[in-house]
Design an enzyme around this catalytic site. Structure first.
Site, short mmCIF file in Angstrom:
data_model
loop_
_atom_site.label_atom_id
_atom_site.label_comp_id
_atom_site.label_asym_id
_atom_site.label_seq_id
_atom_site.Cartn_x
_atom_site.Cartn_y
_atom_site.Cartn_z
CD GLN A 1 20.72 -12.16 45.47
OE1 GLN A 1 20.07 -13.13 45.10
NE2 GLN A 1 20.98 -11.93 46.74
CD GLU B 1 18.57 -14.51 49.18
OE1 GLU B 1 18.49 -14.86 48.02
OE2 GLU B 1 19.66 -14.29 49.74
#
Ligand SMILES: Cc1cc2nc3c(=O)[nH]c(=O)nc-3n(C[C@H](O)[C@H](O)[C@H](O)COP(=O)(O)OP(=O)(O)OC[C@H]3O[C@@H](n4cnc5c(N)ncnc54)[C@H](O)[C@@H]3O)c2cc1C
Length: 374
Positions: free
Chosen positions: A101, A219
């Protein structure tokens, strides 16, 4: 053996995770809640919870791959083109392709929309320049999800574009960051005239914030209750016995406190699971759970090192249990920051749970290029 900080150990762990993910995938247990059309099992969250409960009884883990799937899968499934879905989802599900990420920057973390890595259109491609930081596993990644600034004249949440980037592209430099634990969990990633084809844009050009939000919300959903285990109450009680401190009144109070916090976390976790399984009840606030979890860990690890006394100052092979408590103690600071810092979650509790006014955001509607930057 002692806690091993070497790159070989990290790589070997990663390979074990990948081979377990392959076993899950070969047997139809990868992507339990993913739609069948995307190669998943098409089952409910309840099945996923039950599978997790059963799997936790065995010493097998896909480690970070599970986390990466919940970061990379949803944006591609929700905002990607059919070509992107066909090309990228299978390798994500069976663990054969590693992802990272690429969001945070030196000047953009909690306020991610302040990001300044630039992508400039050039024919059928974009040219990217800038720097990312704290990128977990980027040193092992084949591909990354990347957010960039494409329109500096628009307000900060507009003018953002979301890319899938091949980490082998010329101009990408990955530098591992060694932490106080000795491990290199994350990296700095530099972009120097990196060419990314337009077909790797996810969602619309300049409308990547919607895609980014999809990632950030999954997340937040990953934050577990994390109660029990070898670094839990039983572990600390074992230390108190070993060092003959169970009769000490102050230590007894702190042990009772550690036990009570662990039970509360377990019960909050069960309440969350029963909400998922039965679709009723009142789920606990994820921000409350996250902050309570890191606070409980802090108190427990402080107690553990105090119980070790002078031994607590040793490290690695010199320390009791090969430095296990030293390692988890140093590791706790990352969990206070990752997945939203303690302060950011307090803001969310204030707004969402207590109904207090929103955090002030004076630069929200200014063109990004006029915002003062650190
Ligand atoms: C273990 C770990 C793994 C990570 N993995 C990745 C990854 O794979 N990819 C990636 O892109 N990033 C990753 N990160 C980075 C992470 O997303 C950022 O660290 C996080 O968003 C915080 O940003 P920052 O570090 O810039 O701190 P800042 O946002 O600059 O915060 C500094 C301090 O200010 C406080 N603060 C900030 N805003 C407010 C506010 N509005 N109100 C009150 N206080 C505030 C914070 O709580 C903190 O104490 C990871 C971080 C950790 C610790």
């Amino acid at each position: 053996g002692p806690v091993d900080d070497s790159e070989e150990a990290a790589r070997a762990y990663m390979e074990r995770c990948r081979s377990w993910q392959k076993v899950l995938s070969d047997n139809g247990w990868a992507g339990i809640t993913w739609p069948k059309a995307f190669g998943g099992r098409g089952d409910s969250a309840a099945v996923s919870v039950i599978f997790g409960q059963e799997a936790s009884k065995y010493d097998a883990t896909a480690g970070f791959i599970g986390a990466v799937q919940s970061l990379v899968g949803p944006p591609i499934m929700r905002h990607g083109t059919p070509e992107q879905q066909q090309r990228f989802l299978p390798g994500l599900l069976d663990g054969s392709v590693n992802w990272c990420q690429l969001f945070s920057e030196p000047g953009a973390g909690s306020d991610l929309a302040a990001l300044s890595t630039r992508a400039v259109r050039d024919g059928d491609a974009f040219i990217v320049n800038g720097q990312k930081v704290w990128n977990t596993q980027a040193q092992f990644a084949d591909w990354g999800i990347l957010v960039t600034r494409t329109d500096p004249d628009a307000p900060k949440h507009k003018g953002v574009t979301f890319f899938l980037v091949d980490m082998a592209t010329p101009g990408i430099e990955v530098r591992p960051l060694v932490q106080s634990t000795g491990q290199a969990h994350f990296n700095e990633v530099f972009f120097n005239d990196v060419i990314i084809p337009v077909e790797n844009v996810v969602g619309e050009i300049n409308e990547g914030w919607a895609v980014t939000r999809t990632v950030l919300s999954s997340e937040a959903g990953m934050i577990g209750s994390g109660a029990g285990g070898s670094n839990g109450f039983e572990g600390v009680l074992g230390l108190a016995r070993k060092y003959g401190r169970t009769e000490d009144p102050e230590i007894r109070l702190r042990l009772a406190d550690a036990y009570a916090r662990e039970r509360m976390l377990q019960l909050l976790g069960l309440r969350m699971q029963s909400f998922i399984l039965n679709g009723r009840g009142n789920p606990p606030d994820p921000s409350v759970m996250k902050n309570f979890m890191v606070q409980a860990a802090e108190k427990r690890y402080d107690l553990a090192l105090e119980l070790e006394g002078p031994d607590g100052m040793l490290d690695k092979a010199d320390a009791p249990q090969n430095g296990f408590w030293q390692s988890v103690h140093m590791g706790q600071f990352g969990s206070r920051i990752g997945g939203g810092t303690t302060e950011v979650h307090r803001n969310m509790i204030a707004e969402r749970a207590l109904g207090l006014p929103r955090d002030v955001s004076p630069d929200k509607d200014l063109p990004w290029k006029e915002i003062l930057k650190a």
